[in-house]
Structures are given as C-alpha cells and as structure tokens.
Write an enzyme that holds these catalytic residues in place. Sequence first.
Site, PDB file in Angstrom:
ATOM      1  CB  SER A   1      47.883  38.235  39.063  1.00  0.00           C
ATOM      2  OG  SER A   1      48.041  39.061  40.192  1.00  0.00           O
ATOM      3  CB  SER A   2      45.332  43.110  39.429  1.00  0.00           C
ATOM      4  OG  SER A   2      44.263  42.847  38.574  1.00  0.00           O
TER       5      SER A   2
ATOM      6  CG  ASP B   1      42.613  36.319  40.448  1.00  0.00           C
ATOM      7  OD1 ASP B   1      41.555  36.959  40.602  1.00  0.00           O
ATOM      8  OD2 ASP B   1      43.635  36.550  41.090  1.00  0.00           O
TER       9      ASP B   1
ATOM     10  CG  ASN C   1      41.526  35.652  44.666  1.00  0.00           C
ATOM     11  OD1 ASN C   1      41.682  36.858  44.520  1.00  0.00           O
ATOM     12  ND2 ASN C   1      40.694  34.963  43.923  1.00  0.00           N
TER      13      ASN C   1
ATOM     14  CB  THR D   1      46.282  40.761  47.791  1.00  0.00           C
ATOM     15  OG1 THR D   1      45.408  40.003  46.958  1.00  0.00           O
ATOM     16  CG2 THR D   1      47.680  40.657  47.242  1.00  0.00           C
TER      17      THR D   1
ATOM     18  N   GLY E   1      43.008  43.588  44.806  1.00  0.00           N
ATOM     19  CA  GLY E   1      42.371  42.980  43.625  1.00  0.00           C
ATOM     20  C   GLY E   1      42.610  43.862  42.410  1.00  0.00           C
TER      21      GLY E   1
ATOM     22  NE  ARG F   1      47.997  34.622  39.700  1.00  0.00           N
ATOM     23  CZ  ARG F   1      47.090  35.285  40.408  1.00  0.00           C
ATOM     24  NH1 ARG F   1      47.314  35.615  41.672  1.00  0.00           N
ATOM     25  NH2 ARG F   1      45.966  35.669  39.857  1.00  0.00           N
TER      26      ARG F   1
ATOM     27  CB  THR G   1      47.125  37.173  46.883  1.00  0.00           C
ATOM     28  OG1 THR G   1      45.738  37.307  47.160  1.00  0.00           O
ATOM     29  CG2 THR G   1      47.302  36.388  45.599  1.00  0.00           C
TER      30      THR G   1
HETATM   31  N1  GLY Z   1      44.091  37.667  43.476  1.00  0.00           N
HETATM   32  C1  GLY Z   1      44.275  39.010  43.120  1.00  0.00           C
HETATM   33  C2  GLY Z   1      45.225  39.187  42.003  1.00  0.00           C
HETATM   34  O1  GLY Z   1      46.087  38.362  41.811  1.00  0.00           O
HETATM   35  O2  GLY Z   1      45.135  40.140  41.290  1.00  0.00           O
END
Ligand code: GLY
Length: 576
Positions: free
Chosen positions: A457-458, A428, A406, A386, A479, A111, A404
Amino acid sequence: MLYQSWLFFALFMVQFACQNKQADTEENKDDSMNTNISEATFAKNGMVSSAHPLASAVGAQILKNGGNAADASVATFFALAVVYPRAGNIAGGGFAVCRLQDGSVTSLDFREKAASAATREMYLDSKGEVVAGLSIRGHLAAGVPGSVDGMIELHKKYGKMSWKDLIQPAVDLAKNGFKLTSDEAKVLNRFQKEFKEHNRFELHLVKNQVWQEGETITYPELAQTLERIRDQGRAGFYEGKTADLIVEEMKAGKGIISAEDLKKYHSVWRQPIIFPYKEYKVITMPPPSGGGIALAQLLMGMENYPFKDWGFNQIQSTHVMIEMERRAYADRSSYLGDPDFVKIPTDMLMNKEYIEKRLESISMTEKTPSDEIKEGKVDLIESVETTHFSVADKDGNAFSITTTLNSYFGCKVMVKGGGFFLNNEMDDFSVKPGVPNQFGIVGDEANAIAANKRMLSSMTPTILEKNGKLFMVVGTPGGSTIITTVYQVITNVIEHGMTLQQAISAKKFHHQWLPDEVIFEENTFDPAVLKQLEQMGHLMKPRKEKIGRVDAILVLPDGSYEGASDPRSEGKAIGY
Ligand code: GLY
C-alpha cells in the site's frame, strides 16, 4: 441516550461546516495563488478531521461524551462507511498509527489479504498476459476485508466507551438517512453505469433521475449489517449472516473469498516506522505500507539541503524533491511487500548513509532519467480515492487512520442483502512483475500475489512529535500520491512555516519514478519556475484532478488544536 444526543449536535455542526465550506469555495475561486486559504478549526479539548462533516461530528460528539481518541476513531470510521461509501467502508482495509498520551506508539495493520485460493497467475490469460480490468472490477478483485477486525482490535486495546455506543451513530445514519452533499450526489451519479454493470441486482443507489444535493438517502441493508456488528462484534461480520452473504456473493460472481478466509482474518499490531527529522520524531506506517519507509527516505534526505532558503515550490527545492521522490519510489517498487512473506531491508533503506549515497547522483542542473535508476515502462495514473481521518483528544492521545476500498466503491460490487461494497485491493499487488497497476505504479517479486498475503500500500497515516510532545496528526487518500502529499504537508509546515491549513491547501506535485513525469495541480508553479524545470529535463504534466485530500491536526504552541480539512474535498475538522 448517548446516541440520541449526537444527532442534534451533528446537525448543528454540519450546518456550521457547510457555511465554512461555502466560504472556502468563494476563497478558492482565485486559483492563481499557490496557497489557497481555507477555514481551519481551532479547539482546546479534542479534534476530529475527516472527509465528511457528519462523520467528524459523530467523532467529535464521542469525544464530548467522554470518549477518548480511540473511541472517536471507531465511531468516525463506521460513520464514514455510511456517509462516504466511495471509500469509507466495512469491507475494505487500512492502517492506524497510534500515539498515546504517555508517548507510547504502535500501528495496526488491518489491510486486506489475498484469499487462500489466490494464485500468482490469477489475473493472467493463457499466454501469461494481464487480463485488463480483472484485478480492478468485479468479485475477483476483492481481498479478504480487514476493517471490522481492525476497529475491534483498536477498541479492545484502547477504547473506553461501549462498542455499541460507538456503532450506533452509524446505524442511525444508515437507517434514518442523511442529506447528500453536492460531491456525494455527483459521485453517485457518476457511477450509475458501473453499479448496473457489476451487480446482479438493482442497487438502491441506481436511480432514473439524478441524485441531488440535499436529498435524503438511507442504507437500510447496511443498517442491518451494522446492527449485527454492533451486537455481535467480530462475529457480526466474519461469521453468521454477514459472512454467509459475502460467500454467496462470491459464488454468484466467481469470486474466491471463502467462509474460512473470513473466519481466519486477523489484523496485526506492528512496530511503527520511527525516525528523526530535525527536532521532530516521525511515527508512521511500516510495511505492508510502502508509505513510512518512503517518507523516511524523503524527510531524512531533506536534511542535506537548505530547503528553507530555497523556498516553497522554487526551482531548486522542487527539482531536489522530484529527484528524491524518483529514488524513493524506485526503492518502494523493488524492495517492499508484505513483511510476513518477504524480508524487507528496512534498516538499510532508512540508513542515513544509504540515503545520502542515493542522493549523491542528484545533479543540480538536470534530471536523472528514471531508467538510469532502474528500468521500467508504465502508463498513466488513473485516479485518487481512499480516505483518511485524524483524531486527537483532550489528553493528547492521537490516532491517524487511513482506510480504503482502493477505487471509488471498490470493485463496484455490493454484497446482496448486506448493503456494502467490496474492495478491489487485489490490484495493489503486482499482478505481473513490471506491469503497472491502476495508479501506474510498478512492483516486483516482493509484491507478487500469494495466498493469504497482504498487498503493498501507499497509505501513510503519520504522527509527528516535537520535544516529546504530540505535534501533528496527518494523512491523505490519493493512491500513489499519498506519500508525496503527506511529505509536502509536513515540509510546508516545518520548512516553509505555513499554518496547517495553508500547508494542506497549497498546490501539490508528484513524481513516482515511473512513469518518468511530474504531475502537478494547475497553477502550482510560477511560469518561470516551470520553464526552468522543463529545461532541466523534467516532463511537467499539469492535471485537472486534485492531488490529495488531507485531513490533519496540528498542536499549537499553547497546546490547543488546529484542525484542517482539504479544500479539495467537502471534509471538515470539528473540535470542541
Ligand atoms: N489502495 C491504495 C493504497 O493502499 O495505497
């Protein structure tokens, strides 16, 4: 040479893939069905399912050449950075969940991080209000990229082919060009204005006429950057010319990523989230992804209800799923952030008794308003982006990778001379506790901005085992809808007996605590079900935009693979 033979294979596979997708499109014209049938791919020896047929073809060819799933993952990753630049990247970040043939598991966190000059107030004005758009567009929105380091780590730990052979297909695609798909041409056309607005030079993507499907596009500067990564590894991105270009770009656009930030970026191997769900073991991403813990709460919570009997997208099953999602997303907002900065009560959040206690407040006749779960107020969700890909090889090694920038094309800034887009992952973070980000999702102190911290993040790359054997590799972009999409694909297969392709094609819905509404794809529900859900108090909002673009693999009872790609995209599973 390896990288010459892949081209022929790729062209063949893409032609094949396009024929199949045409069939998909025809079949999907009947939008009234809950389950669109699309072509799955079946193969015995290995499978790559990604958002772009060319990237899947690159990965499949690596498998065919004797590479393992890690090798194919690295090659697919870099190919996506070329052919799918809206989300594929070298200046973004992501997560990998890995399960090896011997059953060992781990996860890699690559990340992005906040730059060392980042501050909690960096997106606020003098009155402490959020400056609209500052964390979304332009140089200041970018976090320190993690993707290249992530792929290097993955290769170092698990790869067996040479690094150079894995990067070369991406170099060739960028240098020699490839034909635009219809969706890729549309997306490039859609972002022309933003490419002009946020760049100090004219991108070669900016055109007087529109981009057309079938037109050949090249990325010469990106090819050179990829060559540096191919030849110098980590130093080809985090030091030397590429790093200089990024720092120059930052200076020109008042960004804050420094040479030192790039040099000291390192991804982290983390213990994955692992939990039982019926006779399955689920292996998924820990924080700084909120996905794994939320998925655990959702799937473990399901065991308390007869979902199989209730049926797919029926009143009770939908109502309870919405209510579980409401509670899981409320927990996500309060408790989750970068585990290197905040203490996350993972054990508590995944404790069966805790989950059951949370579910006790679910009424079977009416919704629980979100402000009774926790207070808050947010706007609408903006868009999905993503990209995710799934890989499995002949030995049963499996990699589930979500990456991603984003937003589409990240912060829209291309590094001059480098030919690649920078992410806008800083959005985020919770830029101000309680204020929603572009996905309408709110965060708290745990996800506040701090120097060198990773944003929540998701992304939920996930692998399932059944009876100690690989069962499913799954993930999606989208997202905040990522978690609920992965959840629904898994439950569609396990609770509702769908094939993987049916599970992916099936219409999706999503609730994220705030805003207190259920978004759903058109025609997801039978009108009577919809009416009843509204009578229970749910604010049901159909939306034209699709939910999820899943790329996944299922192991069939005979040990062969079903690879499936979402009919909502132009992706393709390719196996051999
Ligand atoms: N940028 C989307 C996520 O990381 O959830």
